[in-house]
Design a protein around this motif. Structure first.
Motif, PDB file in Angstrom:
ATOM      1  N   ASN A   1       0.849  -1.192   0.000  1.00  0.00           N
ATOM      2  CA  ASN A   1       0.000   0.000   0.000  1.00  0.00           C
ATOM      3  C   ASN A   1       0.878   1.233   0.000  1.00  0.00           C
ATOM      4  OD1 ASN A   1      -2.535  -1.288   0.037  1.00  0.00           O
ATOM      5  ND2 ASN A   1      -2.274  -1.718   2.210  1.00  0.00           N
ATOM      6  N   ASP A   2       0.606   2.121  -0.925  1.00  0.00           N
ATOM      7  CA  ASP A   2       1.345   3.370  -1.004  1.00  0.00           C
ATOM      8  C   ASP A   2       0.835   4.293   0.094  1.00  0.00           C
ATOM      9  OD1 ASP A   2       2.610   5.699  -1.640  1.00  0.00           O
ATOM     10  OD2 ASP A   2       1.641   5.963  -3.583  1.00  0.00           O
ATOM     11  N   SER A   3       1.732   4.749   0.939  1.00  0.00           N
ATOM     12  CA  SER A   3       1.324   5.593   2.071  1.00  0.00           C
ATOM     13  C   SER A   3       0.867   6.980   1.625  1.00  0.00           C
ATOM     14  CB  SER A   3       2.480   5.733   3.057  1.00  0.00           C
ATOM     15  OG  SER A   3       3.598   6.272   2.385  1.00  0.00           O
TER      16      SER A   3
ATOM     17  N   SER B   1      -4.106   6.154  -2.075  1.00  0.00           N
ATOM     18  CA  SER B   1      -4.935   5.011  -1.683  1.00  0.00           C
ATOM     19  C   SER B   1      -4.835   3.913  -2.741  1.00  0.00           C
ATOM     20  CB  SER B   1      -6.377   5.474  -1.519  1.00  0.00           C
ATOM     21  OG  SER B   1      -6.815   6.053  -2.739  1.00  0.00           O
ATOM     22  N   THR B   2      -3.654   3.716  -3.251  1.00  0.00           N
ATOM     23  CA  THR B   2      -3.471   2.707  -4.299  1.00  0.00           C
ATOM     24  C   THR B   2      -2.555   1.599  -3.815  1.00  0.00           C
ATOM     25  OG1 THR B   2      -1.600   3.954  -5.194  1.00  0.00           O
ATOM     26  CG2 THR B   2      -3.754   4.353  -6.194  1.00  0.00           C
ATOM     27  N   ARG B   3      -2.576   0.524  -4.554  1.00  0.00           N
ATOM     28  CA  ARG B   3      -1.689  -0.609  -4.314  1.00  0.00           C
ATOM     29  C   ARG B   3      -0.495  -0.419  -5.245  1.00  0.00           C
ATOM     30  NH1 ARG B   3      -0.921  -4.298  -0.802  1.00  0.00           N
ATOM     31  NH2 ARG B   3      -0.906  -6.345  -1.678  1.00  0.00           N
TER      32      ARG B   3
END
Length: 136
Positions: free
Chosen positions: A68-70, A73-75
């Motif tokens: 998860n990209d901090s 809100s994407t993977r």
């Protein structure tokens, strides 16, 4: 677009032979899909990296980690290709052992990979198959 921040630690939890996982594809200047690349330096002192890279090369597989990209809100996805471009030795900082460098590429949103994917069977080919069946 915001800069993706790589986590301190990642678990490489899969392998792939998909064309997008190639190190040479990203190294090619025509790639505009949003891949970023960098070299990571192994600092654990256990010298396992050369064996790991040989394993990938021998099997022509890339290693993959999704996270998860901090910042969004994407993977995100990180890939260790089996076919990295040559390490630019002239750019290495003094004292860095190139056998301890790992070329990686990463993408902030793994959904990019599923966009524009060709269907398993070309629709024109499907039509030809169905026409062939009708003739029989």
């Amino acid at each position: 677009s915001q800069q993706l921040s790589l986590p301190f630690e990642l678990v490489l939890d899969g392998y792939t032979r998909e064309p997008w996982s190639s190190g040479m594809m990203t190294h090619n200047s025509e790639d505009t899909s949003g891949w970023k690349t960098c070299y990571l330096l192994s600092t654990d002192g256990r010298n396992r990296l050369p064996g790991f890279l040989k394993y990938l090369r021998d099997r022509k597989k890339a290693c993959v980690a999704k996270f998860n990209d901090s910042t969004a809100s994407t993977r995100a996805i990180l890939v260790v290709p089996f076919d990295p471009p040559p390490i630019p030795s002239e750019q290495l900082p003094a004292g860095v052992d190139k056998t301890q460098l790992l070329y990686v590429k990463y993408l902030a949103d793994d959904r990019v990979l599923s966009r524009g994917k060709k269907p398993a069977i070309d629709p024109n080919k499907q039509l030809q198959i169905e026409q062939q069946k009708q003739k029989e």
